[in-house]
Design a protein around this motif. Sequence first.
Motif, PDB file in Angstrom:
ATOM      1  N   PHE A 386       7.640 -16.554 -12.769  1.00 27.49           N
ATOM      2  CA  PHE A 386       7.197 -15.377 -12.028  1.00 27.49           C
ATOM      3  C   PHE A 386       8.404 -14.754 -11.319  1.00 27.49           C
ATOM      4  O   PHE A 386       9.326 -15.455 -10.911  1.00 27.49           O
ATOM      5  N   TYR A 387       8.386 -13.430 -11.167  1.00 28.77           N
ATOM      6  CA  TYR A 387       9.426 -12.738 -10.415  1.00 28.77           C
ATOM      7  C   TYR A 387       8.835 -12.230  -9.105  1.00 28.77           C
ATOM      8  O   TYR A 387       7.612 -12.114  -8.937  1.00 28.77           O
ATOM      9  N   LEU A 388       9.687 -11.933  -8.146  1.00 26.69           N
ATOM     10  CA  LEU A 388       9.286 -11.492  -6.819  1.00 26.69           C
ATOM     11  C   LEU A 388       9.234  -9.972  -6.760  1.00 26.69           C
ATOM     12  O   LEU A 388      10.087  -9.287  -7.334  1.00 26.69           O
ATOM     13  N   ILE A 389       8.262  -9.443  -6.045  1.00 32.07           N
ATOM     14  CA  ILE A 389       8.123  -8.003  -5.821  1.00 32.07           C
ATOM     15  C   ILE A 389       8.079  -7.756  -4.319  1.00 32.07           C
ATOM     16  O   ILE A 389       7.356  -8.432  -3.589  1.00 32.07           O
ATOM     17  N   LEU A 390       8.848  -6.775  -3.864  1.00 28.90           N
ATOM     18  CA  LEU A 390       8.845  -6.322  -2.475  1.00 28.90           C
ATOM     19  C   LEU A 390       8.520  -4.840  -2.464  1.00 28.90           C
ATOM     20  O   LEU A 390       9.181  -4.065  -3.159  1.00 28.90           O
ATOM     21  N   ASN A 391       7.533  -4.422  -1.702  1.00 30.47           N
ATOM     22  CA  ASN A 391       7.210  -3.001  -1.667  1.00 30.47           C
ATOM     23  C   ASN A 391       6.423  -2.641  -0.416  1.00 30.47           C
ATOM     24  O   ASN A 391       5.835  -3.499   0.237  1.00 30.47           O
ATOM     25  N   VAL A 392       6.427  -1.353  -0.101  1.00 32.55           N
ATOM     26  CA  VAL A 392       5.562  -0.791   0.930  1.00 32.55           C
ATOM     27  C   VAL A 392       4.784   0.345   0.296  1.00 32.55           C
ATOM     28  O   VAL A 392       5.354   1.386  -0.042  1.00 32.55           O
ATOM     29  N   ALA A 393       3.495   0.130   0.104  1.00 34.87           N
ATOM     30  CA  ALA A 393       2.600   1.153  -0.430  1.00 34.87           C
ATOM     31  C   ALA A 393       2.001   1.947   0.726  1.00 34.87           C
ATOM     32  O   ALA A 393       2.142   1.585   1.904  1.00 34.87           O
ATOM     33  N   VAL A 394       1.305   3.024   0.376  1.00 32.21           N
ATOM     34  CA  VAL A 394       0.676   3.879   1.377  1.00 32.21           C
ATOM     35  C   VAL A 394      -0.714   4.262   0.881  1.00 32.21           C
ATOM     36  O   VAL A 394      -0.866   4.793  -0.231  1.00 32.21           O
ATOM     37  N   GLY A 395      -1.728   3.983   1.690  1.00 36.80           N
ATOM     38  CA  GLY A 395      -3.081   4.424   1.381  1.00 36.80           C
ATOM     39  C   GLY A 395      -3.679   3.756   0.167  1.00 36.80           C
ATOM     40  O   GLY A 395      -3.471   2.574  -0.103  1.00 36.80           O
ATOM     41  N   GLY A 396      -4.442   4.544  -0.596  1.00 39.68           N
ATOM     42  CA  GLY A 396      -5.134   4.042  -1.764  1.00 39.68           C
ATOM     43  C   GLY A 396      -6.632   4.257  -1.627  1.00 39.68           C
ATOM     44  O   GLY A 396      -7.170   4.322  -0.512  1.00 39.68           O
ATOM     45  N   THR A 397      -7.314   4.340  -2.759  1.00 39.63           N
ATOM     46  CA  THR A 397      -8.734   4.698  -2.737  1.00 39.63           C
ATOM     47  C   THR A 397      -9.644   3.620  -3.306  1.00 39.63           C
ATOM     48  O   THR A 397     -10.785   3.911  -3.659  1.00 39.63           O
ATOM     49  N   THR A 398      -9.170   2.384  -3.408  1.00 43.72           N
ATOM     50  CA  THR A 398     -10.019   1.334  -3.966  1.00 43.72           C
ATOM     51  C   THR A 398     -10.469   0.309  -2.931  1.00 43.72           C
ATOM     52  O   THR A 398     -11.025  -0.719  -3.301  1.00 43.72           O
ATOM     53  N   GLY A 399     -10.210   0.570  -1.653  1.00 41.71           N
ATOM     54  CA  GLY A 399     -10.855  -0.236  -0.639  1.00 41.71           C
ATOM     55  C   GLY A 399      -9.996  -1.115   0.234  1.00 41.71           C
ATOM     56  O   GLY A 399     -10.536  -1.826   1.089  1.00 41.71           O
ATOM     57  N   TYR A 400      -8.669  -1.124   0.065  1.00 38.65           N
ATOM     58  CA  TYR A 400      -7.865  -1.966   0.945  1.00 38.65           C
ATOM     59  C   TYR A 400      -7.987  -1.504   2.402  1.00 38.65           C
ATOM     60  O   TYR A 400      -7.907  -2.308   3.328  1.00 38.65           O
ATOM     61  N   PHE A 401      -8.174  -0.190   2.576  1.00 33.22           N
ATOM     62  CA  PHE A 401      -8.501   0.355   3.887  1.00 33.22           C
ATOM     63  C   PHE A 401      -9.978   0.763   3.852  1.00 33.22           C
ATOM     64  O   PHE A 401     -10.315   1.872   3.444  1.00 33.22           O
ATOM     65  N   PRO A 402     -10.892  -0.149   4.238  1.00 32.25           N
ATOM     66  CA  PRO A 402     -12.321   0.136   4.085  1.00 32.25           C
ATOM     67  C   PRO A 402     -12.773   1.345   4.898  1.00 32.25           C
ATOM     68  O   PRO A 402     -12.304   1.565   6.027  1.00 32.25           O
ATOM     69  N   ASP A 403     -13.681   2.116   4.332  1.00 23.64           N
ATOM     70  CA  ASP A 403     -14.229   3.267   5.047  1.00 23.64           C
ATOM     71  C   ASP A 403     -14.996   2.845   6.290  1.00 23.64           C
ATOM     72  O   ASP A 403     -15.087   3.592   7.263  1.00 23.64           O
ATOM     73  N   SER A 404     -15.562   1.642   6.268  1.00 26.67           N
ATOM     74  CA  SER A 404     -16.429   1.194   7.361  1.00 26.67           C
ATOM     75  C   SER A 404     -15.669   0.633   8.554  1.00 26.67           C
ATOM     76  O   SER A 404     -16.266   0.359   9.593  1.00 26.67           O
TER      77      SER A 404
END
Length: 452
Positions: A386-404
């Motif tokens: 396996f290789y390592l991944i480093l990142n900073v994402a923003v937002g998204g519409t599949t639920g990581y930031f729940p609407d509720s």
Amino acid sequence: MLVILSVLLGVVCGQYVPHPQFHRYQEGFRLTLEDVPGMKTVLFRYDVNRHTGNVTSQSNYAQKVDGKWHYVNEDIRVTDSHEIRYSVKTNIDGQMYESPVFTWKAVEGPVLPGRRLRGAVIFRDDFSGSHLDKNAWTYVNSMFGQYHEEFQIYTHEEANTFVRHGHLYIKPTLTADFSLFSEHFLHTGTIDVKAIWGSCMYPLNTGRGCVRSGKDGLLPPVMSGMLYSKATMKYGSMEIRAKMPRGDWLWPAIWLMPKHNHYGGWPRSGEIDLVEARGNIVAKPYNGQNEGVNMVTCSLHWGSTTGNTNLRTSSSRRSLHGGHDFASGFHIYRIDWTPDHITTYLDGHQMLRVTVPSGGFWEKSHFSGNNLWSAGDKMAPFDQPFYLILNVAVGGTTGYFPDSFQYNTKKPWQNHDSHGVDDFWARRHDWLPTWRGDDVAMQIDYVEMRHL
């Protein structure tokens, strides 16, 4: 192996004072001290090779950068034969504090905690140069947004991924502030990732990942960074010292993916999420525990298909309390990965341990039908490099930031809304004030991989 011999200063006259740290790198050495409220000046004192009688002694004032006081010496190239004695004197709210004298020297043999795997180092990056080592890392250039319809473009721009004072920064910026673009461009222009940045990591998704027009929907309003390690690991230990970003709708991640999809596409070949977090100060279910930047999670994902009945996740999370969060300082994240189990740690404390029976993950998951991992080891699909991944994402519409959830600022978009990115950008006056300087960057102090 190099070992720093030092102790904590702890509490001095009611005031907590962090201990100074010595870092050796190729061009010289660096002394650092974490900043605390009221700290006005920092004076480092050091001498070199007192034990040989050939002493070089100096005192130098430090400069404050990004929450730390730094002194860098590029005149003395520290070797394994050197011994460095150092101390610090600092003014905090008008009172002077002076540390004991610490000693740094190179010693033979590994001196490691008993629970830590002791194999040889196969890769380490202390980010001690002035630029990222391109022999060690691969930049991702893409608008793909992963499978979460995130709102960023990943680029290799210096503003998004850079090295400073021994730390790697992965920092989101506004696309409209980039020299080639503008606010109007987001709505009308066309971005060809390969034409602008020389490569695109997702050529099969050219309609979304590599080429996109604002006339078909708002272009990604944020630019950020994602790196892949060229080094890989199968069975061993990986340790990363990192500081999470603070800012609304930021999604930092430190994770591992298989170099080859030996057992097929996701999730058949597995995924290891060592760290994920949210940058919001507040992100919590109604009447629930806060899951903002005070919390980090780690997870393993595997399965035969993406369907709920054929996908398994094992995860754990850890919170800080008393006003502390993971963006206030550095923490050590580690994974120990053996032919029998995968265990993750936060600052030496176990977070997640996944062990498997003799029948492997297929038996553990109670899947039916033919075992697609039968040709592998017991740990399959986690028996490949396996290789390592480093990142900073923003937002998204599949639920990581729940609407509720409740947030410190109102969430500007709804998940599964095809216009989520438009709403996110339209309400930037709400969330952009929480993006303050380099606080929005994930900072990495070092990465180390070891064999078993």
